[in-house]
Design a protein around this motif. Structure first.
Motif, PDB file in Angstrom:
ATOM      1  N   SER A   1      43.759 -37.884 109.934  1.00 14.17           N
ATOM      2  CA  SER A   1      43.690 -39.286 109.533  1.00 14.17           C
ATOM      3  C   SER A   1      44.798 -40.048 110.250  1.00 14.17           C
ATOM      4  CB  SER A   1      43.878 -39.399 108.013  1.00 14.17           C
ATOM      5  OG  SER A   1      45.210 -39.073 107.671  1.00 14.17           O
ATOM      6  N   GLU A   2      44.840 -41.351 110.013  1.00 12.68           N
ATOM      7  CA  GLU A   2      45.900 -42.187 110.591  1.00 12.68           C
ATOM      8  C   GLU A   2      47.286 -41.727 110.136  1.00 12.68           C
ATOM      9  OE1 GLU A   2      45.396 -44.615 112.864  1.00 12.68           O
ATOM     10  OE2 GLU A   2      43.270 -44.096 112.808  1.00 12.68           O
ATOM     11  N   SER A   3      47.363 -41.164 108.932  1.00 13.66           N
ATOM     12  CA  SER A   3      48.654 -40.694 108.406  1.00 13.66           C
ATOM     13  C   SER A   3      48.951 -39.254 108.833  1.00 13.66           C
ATOM     14  CB  SER A   3      48.667 -40.792 106.879  1.00 13.66           C
ATOM     15  OG  SER A   3      47.670 -39.952 106.337  1.00 13.66           O
ATOM     16  N   LEU A   4      48.145 -38.727 109.763  1.00  5.45           N
ATOM     17  CA  LEU A   4      48.313 -37.398 110.348  1.00  5.45           C
ATOM     18  C   LEU A   4      48.052 -36.254 109.375  1.00  5.45           C
ATOM     19  CD1 LEU A   4      51.402 -38.006 112.660  1.00  5.45           C
ATOM     20  CD2 LEU A   4      48.976 -38.246 113.200  1.00  5.45           C
ATOM     21  N   THR A   5      47.379 -36.533 108.266  1.00  2.34           N
ATOM     22  CA  THR A   5      46.958 -35.452 107.378  1.00  2.34           C
ATOM     23  C   THR A   5      45.574 -34.982 107.809  1.00  2.34           C
ATOM     24  OG1 THR A   5      45.996 -37.008 105.801  1.00  2.34           O
ATOM     25  CG2 THR A   5      48.276 -36.321 105.399  1.00  2.34           C
ATOM     26  N   LEU A   6      45.317 -33.708 107.631  1.00  2.00           N
ATOM     27  CA  LEU A   6      44.023 -33.143 108.009  1.00  2.00           C
ATOM     28  C   LEU A   6      43.011 -33.314 106.887  1.00  2.00           C
ATOM     29  CD1 LEU A   6      45.286 -29.855 109.654  1.00  2.00           C
ATOM     30  CD2 LEU A   6      44.300 -31.822 110.827  1.00  2.00           C
ATOM     31  N   MET A   7      41.735 -33.402 107.265  1.00  8.13           N
ATOM     32  CA  MET A   7      40.671 -33.474 106.273  1.00  8.13           C
ATOM     33  C   MET A   7      40.706 -32.197 105.434  1.00  8.13           C
ATOM     34  SD  MET A   7      37.499 -34.838 108.549  1.00  8.13           S
ATOM     35  CE  MET A   7      37.535 -36.459 109.318  1.00  8.13           C
ATOM     36  N   PRO A   8      40.514 -32.308 104.135  1.00  4.90           N
ATOM     37  CA  PRO A   8      40.561 -31.109 103.286  1.00  4.90           C
ATOM     38  C   PRO A   8      39.334 -30.220 103.473  1.00  4.90           C
ATOM     39  CG  PRO A   8      40.038 -33.033 101.977  1.00  4.90           C
ATOM     40  CD  PRO A   8      40.331 -33.527 103.368  1.00  4.90           C
ATOM     41  N   VAL A   9      39.558 -28.928 103.306  1.00 10.49           N
ATOM     42  CA  VAL A   9      38.493 -27.935 103.382  1.00 10.49           C
ATOM     43  C   VAL A   9      38.064 -27.574 101.964  1.00 10.49           C
ATOM     44  CG1 VAL A   9      37.939 -25.563 104.070  1.00 10.49           C
ATOM     45  CG2 VAL A   9      39.343 -27.001 105.558  1.00 10.49           C
ATOM     46  N   GLN A  10      36.769 -27.506 101.765  1.00 13.46           N
ATOM     47  CA  GLN A  10      36.231 -27.058 100.480  1.00 13.46           C
ATOM     48  C   GLN A  10      35.727 -25.631 100.677  1.00 13.46           C
ATOM     49  OE1 GLN A  10      33.165 -29.923  99.640  1.00 13.46           O
ATOM     50  NE2 GLN A  10      34.603 -31.297  98.631  1.00 13.46           N
ATOM     51  N   TRP A  11      36.120 -24.750  99.782  1.00 18.74           N
ATOM     52  CA  TRP A  11      35.698 -23.354  99.878  1.00 18.74           C
ATOM     53  C   TRP A  11      34.452 -23.162  99.021  1.00 18.74           C
ATOM     54  CZ3 TRP A  11      37.556 -21.024 103.832  1.00 18.74           C
ATOM     55  CH2 TRP A  11      38.784 -21.424 104.333  1.00 18.74           C
ATOM     56  N   ARG A  12      33.341 -22.859  99.683  1.00 16.37           N
ATOM     57  CA  ARG A  12      32.079 -22.620  98.987  1.00 16.37           C
ATOM     58  C   ARG A  12      31.274 -21.598  99.773  1.00 16.37           C
ATOM     59  NH1 ARG A  12      29.621 -28.699  99.476  1.00 16.37           N
ATOM     60  NH2 ARG A  12      30.648 -29.238 101.396  1.00 16.37           N
ATOM     61  N   SER A  13      30.080 -21.326  99.362  1.00 13.82           N
ATOM     62  CA  SER A  13      29.208 -20.330  99.996  1.00 13.82           C
ATOM     63  C   SER A  13      29.872 -18.952 100.002  1.00 13.82           C
ATOM     64  CB  SER A  13      28.836 -20.747 101.427  1.00 13.82           C
ATOM     65  OG  SER A  13      28.181 -21.977 101.442  1.00 13.82           O
ATOM     66  N   TRP A  14      29.953 -18.348  98.845  1.00 13.45           N
ATOM     67  CA  TRP A  14      30.548 -17.026  98.666  1.00 13.45           C
ATOM     68  C   TRP A  14      29.805 -15.991  99.497  1.00 13.45           C
ATOM     69  CZ3 TRP A  14      34.761 -14.715  97.079  1.00 13.45           C
ATOM     70  CH2 TRP A  14      34.739 -13.372  96.753  1.00 13.45           C
ATOM     71  N   ASN A  15      30.541 -15.196 100.268  1.00 13.87           N
ATOM     72  CA  ASN A  15      29.976 -14.092 101.032  1.00 13.87           C
ATOM     73  C   ASN A  15      30.373 -12.800 100.325  1.00 13.87           C
ATOM     74  OD1 ASN A  15      29.582 -11.946 102.872  1.00 13.87           O
ATOM     75  ND2 ASN A  15      29.773 -13.337 104.610  1.00 13.87           N
ATOM     76  N   PRO A  16      29.443 -12.183  99.607  1.00 14.58           N
ATOM     77  CA  PRO A  16      29.801 -10.994  98.834  1.00 14.58           C
ATOM     78  C   PRO A  16      30.225  -9.814  99.701  1.00 14.58           C
ATOM     79  CG  PRO A  16      27.437 -11.407  98.718  1.00 14.58           C
ATOM     80  CD  PRO A  16      28.059 -12.557  99.446  1.00 14.58           C
ATOM     81  N   LYS A  17      29.694  -9.709 100.900  1.00 14.70           N
ATOM     82  CA  LYS A  17      30.061  -8.608 101.799  1.00 14.70           C
ATOM     83  C   LYS A  17      31.533  -8.702 102.197  1.00 14.70           C
ATOM     84  CE  LYS A  17      28.606  -6.380 106.071  1.00 14.70           C
ATOM     85  NZ  LYS A  17      27.660  -6.444 107.184  1.00 14.70           N
TER      86      LYS A  17
END
Length: 92
Positions: free
Chosen positions: A23-39
């Motif tokens: 962003s303009e304030s040099l923060t990165l877009m947040p990552v959302q953790w989803r789609s569980w991989n059971p393996k």
């Protein structure tokens, strides 16, 4: 909360360049953790839908500027180059 995501799967947009994801304030877009991989017993990371669209739009503008000779030295192509190199190496 910042976290080390090395070794975890992530959406393609996460590799489009720090310049695209900041962003303009040099923060990165947040990552959302989803789609569980059971393996792997891990989640796959992705950007929120609005951030994903923003990242894609920024990347397309970056590509157009680069092809028009209006790119800058601040452009970050490392992530997308790494993906392309990995794909090409897979077929060598």
């Amino acid at each position: 909360m910042p976290a080390d995501i090395n070794g975890r799967a992530g959406c393609l947009e996460m590799y489009l360049g720090r310049d695209v994801l900041q962003s303009e304030s040099l923060t990165l877009m947040p990552v959302q953790w989803r789609s569980w991989n059971p393996k792997l017993r891990r989640y796959q990371g992705s950007l929120a839908d609005l951030d994903k669209k923003t990242a894609q739009d920024r990347f397309l503008r970056k590509v157009h500027h680069h092809h028009a000779g209006q790119g800058s030295e601040r452009e970050d192509w490392d992530g997308i180059r790494a993906i392309i190199d990995t794909i090409v190496a897979a077929f060598d």
